[in-house]
Design an enzyme around this catalytic site. Structure first.
Site, short mmCIF file in Angstrom:
data_model
loop_
_atom_site.label_atom_id
_atom_site.label_comp_id
_atom_site.label_asym_id
_atom_site.label_seq_id
_atom_site.Cartn_x
_atom_site.Cartn_y
_atom_site.Cartn_z
N THR A 50 0.85 -1.20 0.00
CA THR A 50 0.00 0.00 0.00
C THR A 50 0.89 1.26 0.00
O THR A 50 2.10 1.16 0.19
CB THR A 50 -0.92 0.06 1.26
OG1 THR A 50 -0.09 -0.01 2.43
CG2 THR A 50 -1.93 -1.07 1.29
N GLY A 51 0.27 2.39 -0.19
CA GLY A 51 0.95 3.69 -0.02
C GLY A 51 2.23 3.84 -0.82
O GLY A 51 2.31 3.44 -1.99
N ASP A 110 5.84 -11.04 8.71
CA ASP A 110 6.35 -9.95 9.54
C ASP A 110 7.78 -9.57 9.14
O ASP A 110 8.73 -10.32 9.43
CB ASP A 110 6.30 -10.39 11.01
CG ASP A 110 6.77 -9.30 11.95
OD1 ASP A 110 7.03 -8.16 11.48
OD2 ASP A 110 6.90 -9.57 13.16
N ALA A 139 5.23 0.98 7.72
CA ALA A 139 4.55 1.83 8.72
C ALA A 139 3.78 0.86 9.60
O ALA A 139 2.89 0.16 9.12
CB ALA A 139 3.61 2.81 8.04
N TYR A 224 9.09 12.08 6.79
CA TYR A 224 8.19 13.23 6.61
C TYR A 224 8.61 14.35 7.56
O TYR A 224 9.09 14.08 8.65
CB TYR A 224 6.74 12.81 6.89
CG TYR A 224 5.75 13.92 6.64
CD1 TYR A 224 5.60 14.46 5.37
CD2 TYR A 224 5.00 14.45 7.69
CE1 TYR A 224 4.73 15.51 5.14
CE2 TYR A 224 4.11 15.49 7.46
CZ TYR A 224 3.98 16.02 6.19
OH TYR A 224 3.12 17.06 5.96
N TYR A 234 4.41 15.75 15.22
CA TYR A 234 5.13 14.93 14.24
C TYR A 234 6.65 15.09 14.37
O TYR A 234 7.30 14.32 15.07
CB TYR A 234 4.64 15.20 12.80
CG TYR A 234 5.03 14.05 11.89
CD1 TYR A 234 4.13 13.04 11.58
CD2 TYR A 234 6.34 13.91 11.42
CE1 TYR A 234 4.51 11.94 10.83
CE2 TYR A 234 6.73 12.82 10.68
CZ TYR A 234 5.82 11.84 10.37
OH TYR A 234 6.21 10.74 9.63
N LYS A 243 12.11 9.13 13.16
CA LYS A 243 12.61 9.50 11.83
C LYS A 243 14.05 10.02 11.90
O LYS A 243 14.84 9.82 10.98
CB LYS A 243 11.69 10.53 11.18
CG LYS A 243 10.29 9.98 10.85
CD LYS A 243 10.35 8.85 9.85
CE LYS A 243 8.96 8.41 9.39
NZ LYS A 243 9.02 7.18 8.57
N THR A 271 -2.85 7.94 3.30
CA THR A 271 -2.58 6.49 3.35
C THR A 271 -3.17 5.97 4.66
O THR A 271 -3.60 6.75 5.50
CB THR A 271 -1.07 6.15 3.34
OG1 THR A 271 -0.49 6.63 4.56
CG2 THR A 271 -0.34 6.74 2.16
P1 NAI Z 1 1.03 2.39 4.51
O1 NAI Z 1 0.27 2.10 5.76
O2 NAI Z 1 0.27 2.67 3.28
O3 NAI Z 1 2.01 1.15 4.17
C1 NAI Z 1 2.67 0.41 5.13
C2 NAI Z 1 3.27 -0.85 4.52
O4 NAI Z 1 3.99 -1.54 5.55
C3 NAI Z 1 2.25 -1.85 3.97
O5 NAI Z 1 2.76 -2.46 2.80
C4 NAI Z 1 2.16 -2.90 5.09
O6 NAI Z 1 1.77 -4.21 4.66
C5 NAI Z 1 3.60 -2.89 5.55
N1 NAI Z 1 3.80 -3.42 6.90
C6 NAI Z 1 3.38 -2.90 8.09
N2 NAI Z 1 3.80 -3.69 9.11
C7 NAI Z 1 4.51 -4.70 8.54
C8 NAI Z 1 5.21 -5.83 9.06
N3 NAI Z 1 5.30 -6.07 10.37
N4 NAI Z 1 5.79 -6.68 8.18
C9 NAI Z 1 5.72 -6.46 6.83
N5 NAI Z 1 5.09 -5.41 6.29
C10 NAI Z 1 4.49 -4.54 7.14
O7 NAI Z 1 2.03 3.55 4.90
P2 NAI Z 1 2.72 4.76 4.10
O8 NAI Z 1 2.03 6.01 4.46
O9 NAI Z 1 2.94 4.44 2.68
O10 NAI Z 1 4.12 4.81 4.86
C11 NAI Z 1 5.31 4.23 4.37
C12 NAI Z 1 6.47 5.12 4.78
O11 NAI Z 1 6.30 6.41 4.16
C13 NAI Z 1 6.55 5.37 6.29
O12 NAI Z 1 7.89 5.40 6.68
C14 NAI Z 1 5.94 6.76 6.42
O13 NAI Z 1 6.39 7.44 7.57
C15 NAI Z 1 6.46 7.40 5.15
N6 NAI Z 1 5.77 8.64 4.73
C16 NAI Z 1 4.41 8.69 4.64
C17 NAI Z 1 3.79 9.88 4.31
C18 NAI Z 1 2.29 9.99 4.23
O14 NAI Z 1 1.77 11.12 4.13
N7 NAI Z 1 1.56 8.89 4.23
C19 NAI Z 1 4.55 11.11 4.02
C20 NAI Z 1 5.98 10.92 4.04
C21 NAI Z 1 6.55 9.73 4.42
#
Ligand code: NAI
Length: 392
Positions: A50-51, A110, A139, A224, A234, A243, A271
């Site tokens: 995702t994301g 995991d 995340a 972020y 944050y 971070k 996300t």
């Molecule tokens: P998200 O929730 O869409 O994606 C998280 C991903 O991590 C998913 O693929 C999920 O399956 C995986 N995941 C979670 N726990 C897991 C585990 N124990 N084992 C394997 N996979 C696991 O999150 P998002 O928003 O895309 O975040 C990803 C990164 O981007 C993070 O570091 C976040 O801080 C960063 N970020 C997000 C922003 C936002 O506005 N959403 C902005 C800037 C950075």
């Protein structure tokens, strides 16, 4: 079955397989339209479903024909109930990649565990030999330390003092004040343990020691910063401390292994992870209105395409004074931030629709789970038990 959204607070507990496929397909089209030579060829994405992780996988595969291995933690369909959105996204991604003749396999488990790291290494050895890009995009609210077996929980709290600001109940469309107490020292340390750089380092150590990282490879973790109004919860809060630790880890990885580790500071997008952060969804709703009106709005796929094409593989990293990639540059433009600040004091439940793009936020949120996608008929029965081809 007929699948409808069932929203509980900031999560939707159902997901639509056809809608998720359509959303993945849209991202694939964006990546294809920006195809560029010289990109990554063999890519491991940790947090790929995702994301930002999913978009990174799509940008690599469809933007430069990369073979991709994705690691994620998702729920398949059980007892006739829909799978999680990330499961359907991954099923759709793999099918599309295979149709295009691209290698794509996934591991559901995991990522913090030693077993999943070993499984990943075995798969790289068997199928790819080495990887030239590792994206770290996890995340998670909790992490079990593989060495001690202890489980740590992250929290989203300020450090050193109480924080009060406006927040948005995205389910009820209500703006209200929220007061968040300062984190204890333990809570701050635990958040660093979950969302800090330790696990990224463990991944790179395991991959490097197994000889599956190509010479001169790149690895990127996402971060972020955002506007000052959210700094207490944050950037200067528990998640910001984590971070900072990711930045420490980037320097340590570059120093220890034959690869370049970067932190990329990305733009705020909707996300599953960002919708859980207090205050941030309200900021995002205002930001979207302004960036859309200026024509600079981007979602995950546009961000990752720009990150790959311009910065990582375009010879123009544009690192900031702390050595970070800043693909949040358009969000942080002074003109954009000044416009947000002007609207912020005026925002209330009554002015929300007029002064922000809450309508866009809500649509974006539903899209995460495959709902509210144009062209999808949500009154038609769909098969919810959809396999991810490489996962039996
Ligand atoms: P998200 O929730 O869409 O994606 C998280 C991903 O991590 C998913 O693929 C999920 O399956 C995986 N995941 C979670 N726990 C897991 C585990 N124990 N084992 C394997 N996979 C696991 O999150 P998002 O928003 O895309 O975040 C990803 C990164 O981007 C993070 O570091 C976040 O801080 C960063 N970020 C997000 C922003 C936002 O506005 N959403 C902005 C800037 C950075």
């Amino acid at each position: 079955m007929i699948v409808k959204p069932r929203i509980r607070g900031f999560v939707c507990i159902t997901a639509h397989p056809v809608g998720c496929t359509a959303k993945v397909q849209r991202e694939i089209e964006v990546a294809k339209a920006a195809r560029q030579s010289g990109g990554p060829k063999k890519v491991l994405v940790i947090g790929a479903s995702t994301g930002y992780g999913l978009s990174s996988r799509i940008a690599a595969a469809f933007g430069s024909d990369a073979a991709t291995l994705g690691v994620f933690y998702e729920r398949p369909s059980l007892k006739g109930k829909p799978a999680s959105a990330g499961w359907y996204n991954s099923a759709a991604f793999e099918s599309a990649a295979h149709t295009s003749g691209l290698y794509a396999k996934s591991i559901n488990g995991d990522a913090f565990s030693t077993e999943v790291k070993e499984q990943t290494i075995d798969m790289i050895k068997a199928d790819l030999g080495q990887v030239d890009l590792v994206i770290y995009s996890l995340a998670s609210p909790r992490r079990t330390d593989p060495a001690s077996g202890e489980t740590y929980r992250s929290c989203l709290k300020p450090i050193g003092g109480t924080y009060t600001n406006r927040t948005l109940d995205t389910d009820k469309a209500q703006v209200s004040d929220i007061t968040i107490d300062a984190a204890t020292k333990q809570e701050a340390e635990d958040t660093v343990k979950v969302m800090g750089g330790e696990d990224w380092e463990l991944w790179m150590q395991a991959l490097a020691q197994a000889g599956v990282v190509a010479q001169g490879a790149k690895t990127v973790a996402y971060s972020y910063i955002g506007p000052e109004i959210t700094w207490p919860v944050y950037t200067n809060g528990t998640i910001g401390a984590a971070k900072k630790d990711v930045e420490r880890a980037a320097a340590a990885i570059t120093a220890q292994y034959d690869c370049d580790a970067y932190v990329s500071v990305n733009k705020a997008v909707v996300t599953q992870a960002s919708s859980a952060i207090p205050v941030v969804p309200l900021y995002i709703s205002i930001l979207f209105k302004i960036m859309k009106s200026k024509g600079t709005h981007e979602d995950c796929i546009e961000q990752t395409v720009r990150l790959f094409n311009q910065r990582l593989y375009g010879g123009d990293l544009q690192l900031d004074e702390s050595g970070r990639i800043r693909i949040d540059d358009w969000e942080m433009e002074p003109e954009i931030q000044a416009a947000v600040q002007e609207i912020w004091p005026e925002i209330s439940s009554e002015t929300l629709i007029e002064l922000s793009d809450f309508t866009g936020y809500q649509k974006n949120f539903l899209n995460l789970f495959g709902f509210a996608i144009e062209g999808v008929d949500y009154d038609v029965e769909v098969e919810v038990d959809v396999p991810v081809p490489s996962i039996s």
